[in-house]
Write a protein that holds these residues in place. Structure first.
Motif, mmCIF file in Angstrom:
data_model
loop_
_atom_site.group_PDB
_atom_site.id
_atom_site.type_symbol
_atom_site.label_atom_id
_atom_site.label_comp_id
_atom_site.label_asym_id
_atom_site.label_seq_id
_atom_site.Cartn_x
_atom_site.Cartn_y
_atom_site.Cartn_z
ATOM 1 N N TYR A 219 0.837 -1.192 -0.003
ATOM 2 C CA TYR A 219 0.006 0.145 -0.019
ATOM 3 C C TYR A 219 0.800 1.050 0.020
ATOM 4 O O TYR A 219 0.272 2.463 -0.083
ATOM 5 N N LYS A 220 2.092 0.967 0.286
ATOM 6 C CA LYS A 220 2.971 2.266 0.085
ATOM 7 C C LYS A 220 4.362 1.594 -0.100
ATOM 8 O O LYS A 220 4.947 0.805 0.774
ATOM 9 N N MET A 221 5.028 2.115 -1.031
ATOM 10 C CA MET A 221 6.287 1.698 -1.056
ATOM 11 C C MET A 221 7.362 1.909 -0.204
ATOM 12 O O MET A 221 7.284 2.938 0.546
ATOM 13 N N PRO A 222 8.155 0.967 0.383
ATOM 14 C CA PRO A 222 8.858 0.967 1.401
ATOM 15 C C PRO A 222 10.074 2.104 1.036
ATOM 16 O O PRO A 222 10.376 2.273 -0.310
ATOM 17 N N HIS A 223 10.544 3.056 1.812
ATOM 18 C CA HIS A 223 11.658 3.943 1.517
ATOM 19 C C HIS A 223 13.070 3.272 1.987
ATOM 20 O O HIS A 223 13.037 2.763 3.075
ATOM 21 N N LEU A 224 13.970 3.384 1.159
ATOM 22 C CA LEU A 224 15.167 2.409 1.508
ATOM 23 C C LEU A 224 16.116 3.312 1.974
ATOM 24 O O LEU A 224 17.241 3.184 2.802
ATOM 25 N N ARG A 225 15.961 4.539 1.944
ATOM 26 C CA ARG A 225 16.970 5.736 2.258
ATOM 27 C C ARG A 225 17.173 5.681 3.654
ATOM 28 O O ARG A 225 18.283 5.813 4.176
ATOM 29 N N GLY A 226 16.361 5.318 4.456
ATOM 30 C CA GLY A 226 16.585 5.298 5.990
ATOM 31 C C GLY A 226 17.330 3.899 6.422
ATOM 32 O O GLY A 226 17.389 3.565 7.605
ATOM 33 N N TRP A 227 17.519 3.167 5.265
ATOM 34 C CA TRP A 227 18.268 1.791 5.734
ATOM 35 C C TRP A 227 19.404 2.036 6.918
ATOM 36 O O TRP A 227 20.114 2.788 6.942
ATOM 37 N N ALA A 228 19.012 0.969 8.021
ATOM 38 C CA ALA A 228 19.540 1.042 9.158
ATOM 39 C C ALA A 228 20.842 -0.006 9.138
ATOM 40 O O ALA A 228 20.559 -1.074 8.785
ATOM 41 N N VAL A 229 21.847 0.626 9.631
ATOM 42 C CA VAL A 229 23.017 -0.396 9.753
ATOM 43 C C VAL A 229 23.736 -0.563 10.960
ATOM 44 O O VAL A 229 23.784 0.845 11.551
ATOM 45 N N PHE B 156 9.947 3.298 6.784
ATOM 46 C CA PHE B 156 11.151 3.967 7.219
ATOM 47 C C PHE B 156 11.740 2.761 8.182
ATOM 48 O O PHE B 156 11.071 2.678 9.272
ATOM 49 N N VAL B 157 13.138 2.380 8.118
ATOM 50 C CA VAL B 157 13.608 1.525 8.942
ATOM 51 C C VAL B 157 14.900 2.199 9.522
ATOM 52 O O VAL B 157 15.842 2.298 8.564
ATOM 53 N N MET B 158 14.947 2.964 10.354
ATOM 54 C CA MET B 158 15.951 3.833 10.677
ATOM 55 C C MET B 158 16.992 3.606 11.808
ATOM 56 O O MET B 158 16.258 3.500 12.917
ATOM 57 N N ALA B 159 17.962 3.736 11.915
ATOM 58 C CA ALA B 159 19.124 3.368 12.976
ATOM 59 C C ALA B 159 19.193 4.543 13.849
ATOM 60 O O ALA B 159 19.324 5.680 13.198
ATOM 61 N N ARG B 160 19.145 4.578 15.059
ATOM 62 C CA ARG B 160 19.677 5.696 15.778
ATOM 63 C C ARG B 160 21.233 5.682 15.482
ATOM 64 O O ARG B 160 21.815 4.735 15.249
ATOM 65 N N PRO B 161 21.875 6.929 15.578
ATOM 66 C CA PRO B 161 23.243 7.307 15.340
ATOM 67 C C PRO B 161 24.069 6.232 15.523
ATOM 68 O O PRO B 161 25.154 5.777 15.095
ATOM 69 N N ASP B 162 23.755 5.794 16.830
ATOM 70 C CA ASP B 162 24.787 4.896 17.429
ATOM 71 C C ASP B 162 24.617 3.327 17.147
ATOM 72 O O ASP B 162 25.388 2.444 17.490
ATOM 73 N N GLY B 163 23.446 3.239 16.551
ATOM 74 C CA GLY B 163 23.111 1.777 16.087
ATOM 75 C C GLY B 163 22.489 0.824 17.062
ATOM 76 O O GLY B 163 22.115 -0.282 16.649
ATOM 77 N N ARG B 164 22.355 1.470 18.037
ATOM 78 C CA ARG B 164 21.827 0.376 19.358
ATOM 79 C C ARG B 164 20.227 0.200 19.001
ATOM 80 O O ARG B 164 19.848 -0.824 19.386
ATOM 81 N N GLN B 165 19.449 0.948 18.546
ATOM 82 C CA GLN B 165 18.161 0.952 18.315
ATOM 83 C C GLN B 165 17.730 1.277 16.773
ATOM 84 O O GLN B 165 18.293 2.045 15.996
ATOM 85 N N VAL B 166 16.784 0.493 16.352
ATOM 86 C CA VAL B 166 16.253 0.685 15.266
ATOM 87 C C VAL B 166 14.793 1.014 15.120
ATOM 88 O O VAL B 166 14.000 0.482 15.902
ATOM 89 N N TRP B 167 14.283 2.124 14.605
ATOM 90 C CA TRP B 167 12.982 2.865 14.667
ATOM 91 C C TRP B 167 12.270 2.641 13.471
ATOM 92 O O TRP B 167 12.919 2.775 12.143
ATOM 93 N N VAL B 168 11.030 2.043 13.366
ATOM 94 C CA VAL B 168 10.322 1.599 12.412
ATOM 95 C C VAL B 168 8.625 2.256 12.309
ATOM 96 O O VAL B 168 8.168 2.380 13.221
ATOM 97 N N ASN B 169 8.489 2.900 11.164
ATOM 98 C CA ASN B 169 6.943 3.199 10.970
ATOM 99 C C ASN B 169 6.400 2.470 9.849
ATOM 100 O O ASN B 169 7.168 1.654 9.256
ATOM 101 N N PHE B 170 5.116 2.771 9.631
ATOM 102 C CA PHE B 170 4.302 1.616 8.861
ATOM 103 C C PHE B 170 3.561 2.416 7.780
ATOM 104 O O PHE B 170 3.238 3.409 7.816
ATOM 105 N N ALA B 171 2.985 1.597 6.811
ATOM 106 C CA ALA B 171 2.315 2.067 5.850
ATOM 107 C C ALA B 171 0.858 2.088 6.130
ATOM 108 O O ALA B 171 0.653 1.388 7.347
#
Lengths: 118, 396
Positions: B252-262, B299-314
């Motif tokens: 229902y909504k294309m995922p955004h890859l830009r927030g790809w969390a590493v 969006f699947v986005m990593a906190r800058p230190d990488g310890r958390q990943v935050w996700v929102n939804f379509a």
């Protein structure tokens, strides 16, 4: 029985009948219409653009839909279009609502009222 | 002698003029821009300029056109935001003076853009007419363009544009199924290399550091990967299981890859059409886990230190945000920041995150340690939030 009363009753019955028919043709209730308008602008809009001028998906303006049969447009809304990212929306709208959406798109889609929880 | 006096008088007059001109600047306060940002107000064509140290809005700038899908990139001094609107508008916003510095309408239908490594070119990616255009970052004058004409007379929509080293830009062509890399070392005469990528790439990103460009494919399963250190090897397919799989679920909504969390050597990315976040090992490019979540991730986005990943939804699960602990890959919490959560932006070191709720007309600031809301700021149908820390990052 007074003839004028009979006429009045008949006229009233006729008006009521007319009212029912008009309500059916008009489609969804006002509250639901507002939801549908918001859904088309915001959620369909994520691919087709909030102004419906197109994005990853094609434009949905009256001139871009001109000449396309309504039935096939309704089918696209309900079942999606294989080979493209267009999904079916039958989980969220019924056939009558899809028809109402297509009619509105063909004549120029209404705006979402700003600030009204849009 | 009299000439010298006249000269002095003229100088004094000029100095007085300059002083009075300075007094009329709206920026009475001398300040940096490192803790500023913008919040896109998608329905009204405006942006709010915000301060993430003081957690306040400094003001609103209007007149940016159709921002129903908008992206922003920053000048390398962090003073100007370049905002790309859906209607092809490219607006240079001065965060200090809080006004539009320049604005051009450069295409009929645009999706975003980025700034070159040297900060001299701003490049827009367009759907209509399909292609990219390079503008002088100071003046917004057109410098050159690369039409996405992949076959004679056939143009493709451009997605996933990312700036990479060497003043190059990598991007994918939806209809053409190709990744292109354009070198703007000579700005007026760009040189483009083409690489076959797979069916219907819908978004792209560069990995942190800028070595790999990856394009998610919609028309088939998998991700197309181009090693920008060795582009001659061409794009190869990885993550064969990534995509919609055997049972094609509606998206229902294309995922955004830009927030790809590493984080911790693993990438966390949105599954396509599934209620899952996928975990991928970055050395083998193999999937090593799946985390069930509340909806189709956007969006699947990593906190800058990488310890958390935050996700929102379509839609229709977009009133929630979920937080994943990357150490044991489990859900920490589910938050309700409001209806239609469209975007999240971390402060540069990740102690806070700003979350936009389009349908509740607000931005909520969370403490990422306590996971509690700190403050709510009103905004008109807010979507993207972009902080100036992006100015110094590759691929932003």
């Amino acid at each position: 029985m007074d003839r004028t009363l009979v006429v009045h009753v008949l006229v009233l019955l006729g008006l009521t009948g007319l009212g029912v028919v008009t309500a059916q043709a008009a489609g969804p209730e006002p509250a639901r219409r507002a939801e549908l308008v918001r859904m088309v602008r915001q959620d369909c809009g994520s691919c087709h653009g909030m102004t419906l001028k197109g994005g990853l998906g094609p434009a949905l303006l009256p001139e871009s839909l001109a000449g396309k049969p309504s039935a096939s447009l309704v089918a696209t809304v309900m079942s999606g279009r294989p080979g493209t990212p267009m999904p079916g929306w039958s989980r969220f709208v019924n056939e009558a609502e899809a028809e109402w959406i297509i009619q509105r798109l063909q004549e120029g889609f209404p705006p979402v009222a700003l600030g009204a929880g849009s | 002698m009299s000439r010298l006096v006249r000269c002095c008088q003229a100088l004094c007059a000029a100095a007085a003029l300059l002083l009075s001109a300075c007094a009329h600047q709206p920026t009475a306060e001398v300040r940096g821009t490192g803790d500023l940002g913008i919040v896109i107000e998608r329905a009204t064509g405006s942006v709010q300029i915000v301060d993430h140290s003081r957690q306040t809005s400094l003001g609103r700038v209007e007149g940016l056109g159709d921002l129903s899908h908008a992206h922003a990139t920053y000048s390398r001094d962090g003073r100007y935001a370049y905002v790309f609107g859906r209607d092809g508008g490219l607006t240079k916003v001065d965060l200090l003076a809080r006004r539009i510095d320049r604005r051009v309408v450069q295409a009929g239908n645009s999706i975003g853009g980025s700034i070159s490594q040297d900060g001299r070119l701003v490049v827009a990616q367009n759907y209509e007419p399909g292609g990219i255009k390079a503008f002088d970052a100071q003046t917004l004058e057109l410098v050159s363009e690369v039409p996405a004409e992949y076959a004679p007379g056939q143009f493709s929509k451009v997605v996933g544009l990312a700036d990479v080293s060497g003043n190059r830009f990598a991007y994918a062509l939806f209809e053409a199924g190709e990744i292109w890399v354009t070198d703007f070392s000579t700005p007026a005469a760009p040189v483009t290399q083409r690489y076959p990528a797979g069916k219907q790439p819908y978004d792209g990103l560069v990995t942190p550091g800028g070595r790999y460009f990856m394009a998610g494919l919609f028309g088939e399963d998998g991700v197309s990967l181009l090693d920008l250190w060795q582009p001659g090897q061409g794009a190869r397919r990885i993550l064969g299981g990534y995509g919609r799989g055997e049972e094609k679920l509606p998206v229902y909504k294309m995922p955004h890859l830009r927030g790809w969390a590493v984080a911790d050597g693993k990438a966390y990315l949105p599954a396509v059409g599934r209620h899952e976040v996928l975990v991928v090992d970055l050395t083998t490019w193999q999937e090593v886990g799946r985390i069930p979540v509340a909806g189709q991730p956007v969006f699947v986005m990593a906190r800058p230190d990488g310890r958390q990943v935050w996700v929102n939804f379509a839609f229709p699960d977009n009133a929630q945000v979920q937080v994943i602990d990357t150490l044991d890959r489990r859900l920490l919490t589910t938050l309700s920041p409001g209806k239609a959560v469209l975007h999240m932006e971390f402060t540069p070191r990740g102690e806070h995150v700003w979350v936009s709720s389009r349908d509740d007309n607000r931005v909520t600031i969370y403490d990422t340690d306590t996971l509690q809301p700190l403050k709510v700021l009103p905004a008109q149908a807010p979507s993207g939030i972009f902080f100036t820390a992006r100015a110094g990052r590759i691929g932003f």
